[in-house]
Design a protein around this motif. Structure first.
Motif, PDB file in Angstrom:
ATOM      1  N   ALA A  13      -9.092   0.018   0.962  1.00  0.00           N
ATOM      2  CA  ALA A  13      -9.309  -1.177   0.133  1.00  0.00           C
ATOM      3  C   ALA A  13      -8.518  -1.058  -1.163  1.00  0.00           C
ATOM      4  CB  ALA A  13     -10.788  -1.348  -0.171  1.00  0.00           C
ATOM      5  N   ARG A  14      -7.933  -2.164  -1.586  1.00  0.00           N
ATOM      6  CA  ARG A  14      -7.226  -2.182  -2.866  1.00  0.00           C
ATOM      7  C   ARG A  14      -8.177  -2.582  -3.992  1.00  0.00           C
ATOM      8  NH1 ARG A  14      -2.397  -6.090  -2.537  1.00  0.00           N
ATOM      9  NH2 ARG A  14      -1.817  -5.115  -4.517  1.00  0.00           N
ATOM     10  N   ARG A  15      -9.080  -3.486  -3.706  1.00  0.00           N
ATOM     11  CA  ARG A  15     -10.007  -3.959  -4.737  1.00  0.00           C
ATOM     12  C   ARG A  15     -11.424  -4.012  -4.156  1.00  0.00           C
ATOM     13  NH1 ARG A  15      -5.361  -7.219  -5.213  1.00  0.00           N
ATOM     14  NH2 ARG A  15      -4.163  -6.817  -7.125  1.00  0.00           N
ATOM     15  N   TYR A  65       0.842  -1.191   0.000  1.00  0.00           N
ATOM     16  CA  TYR A  65       0.000   0.000   0.000  1.00  0.00           C
ATOM     17  C   TYR A  65       0.882   1.248   0.000  1.00  0.00           C
ATOM     18  CZ  TYR A  65      -3.449  -3.471   1.450  1.00  0.00           C
ATOM     19  OH  TYR A  65      -4.252  -4.585   1.515  1.00  0.00           O
ATOM     20  N   ALA A 121     -12.746   0.034  -3.361  1.00  0.00           N
ATOM     21  CA  ALA A 121     -11.760   1.114  -3.265  1.00  0.00           C
ATOM     22  C   ALA A 121     -12.366   2.435  -3.736  1.00  0.00           C
ATOM     23  CB  ALA A 121     -10.534   0.775  -4.114  1.00  0.00           C
TER      24      ALA A 121
END
Length: 324
Positions: A200-202, A37, A218
């Protein structure tokens, strides 16, 4: 593949919500593996005096966390105080069940309920409380954008804009999540709650297949939470609008509130609002009230004006070729 099957009432009950407890939970992934991240590394470096033994134990190597830490909000804008109060009311057997569902055997460090809950509250105050207003502005701006997409172009376009892992073919929302057990969830009048996240990444869904339909995704502009200062407007644009308004128009490539812009620039909110209203009245910005904030975003005309000014500036800066 995760599938949410929406009935007639669910199709009109696709709603958005913001949860500070869910943001706290998702931030544990960053705490556990900051290298994944990079946008949040400056924030992680500032964290001090937290119970990392407990916090790191709550997240798996894949970033999964127990469901009790990401409850579906009952209102669009929940307060962390209310979420912590509800968390302390959850029966111990429920906490243990959710921990086992993610971690298998519950680590010894998480068997002390009091220490676990105290660690979460202390972490909030040490790492997130002072940042929450800026985070909330980004989340509310994302919701305002998704709401416009849904109203103007429909659910399918709105879902496609969230992630290429999400598709909607009425009445089914399909979400691809690597490693998750396939499931088909009938919403059954419970609607579908969508929660944007800075961390959140996804996408993420509850671990429990019987949980109410919830989809975390995200948020747009998440990286701007840690930015300081204002984007400088193109010189050509400043010549027409003035430097302050050119800067504001350039800044609003992502939706933002006047309060957040004022905080980042040190200019008073009233002064920022005056400029933003002038840009809106000229058709360069659109505004929408969301929660406690008024969120501004560039219109198509505003986008075109900024893009053209940047292109003109690039041309002016480039050496001309000799004519033959």
């Amino acid at each position: 593949m995760i599938e949410f099957v929406l009935g007639e009432s669910d199709l009109v009950d696709v709603r958005f919500a913001v949860s500070p407890l869910s943001e706290l939970t998702l931030s544990l992934r960053v705490l556990k593996d900051p290298a994944k991240y990079p946008l949040h590394v400056p924030w992680v470096r500032r964290i001090r005096d937290v119970d990392t033994e407990v916090l790191l134990a709550l997240s798996t190597g894949r970033g999964w966390t127990p469901d009790f830490l990401s409850p579906r909000p009952l209102t669009p804008f929940t307060r962390i105080e209310d979420e912590f109060a509800a968390l302390r009311e959850i029966p111990t057997r429920t906490l243990r069940r959710d921990l086992r569902a993610v971690l298998g055997d519950v680590p010894a460090v998480l068997r002390d309920r009091g220490r676990m809950l105290d660690a979460l509250e202390n972490y909030w105050h040490a790492a997130l409380a002072r940042q929450w207003d800026r985070m909330r502005v980004v989340l509310e701006a994302d919701i305002a954008h998704r709401g416009r997409e849904m109203a103007q172009h429909g659910l399918a376009t709105m879902f496609a804009g969230i992630s290429d892992r999400i598709t909607f073919s009425s009445p089914v929302v399909r979400v691809r999540i690597a490693g998750a057990e396939p499931r088909r969830v009938q919403a059954g009048g419970q609607g579908l709650t969508l929660m944007p996240s800075v961390f959140a990444r996804r996408t993420a869904v509850p671990v429990d297949p019987g949980a109410p339909p919830l989809l975390i995704y995200a948020a747009r502009g998440a990286g701007t939470v840690w930015e300081k200062g204002l984007v400088r407007g193109p010189h050509a644009l400043a010549g027409v609008l003035g430097q302050v308004r050119a800067d504001l128009l350039a800044e609003l490539a992502q939706p933002c509130s006047s309060t957040d812009i004022a905080r980042r620039t040190g200019v008073t909110t009233s002064a920022v609002n005056q400029h933003l209203r002038a840009l809106r009245d000229a058709g360069l910005l659109a505004s929408q009230r969301h929660g406690r904030s008024v969120v501004y975003a560039r219109t198509e005309l505003g986008d075109a004006l900024v893009s053209h000014s940047v292109e003109q500036g690039s041309d002016a800066a480039s050496p001309s070729l000799p004519r033959t």
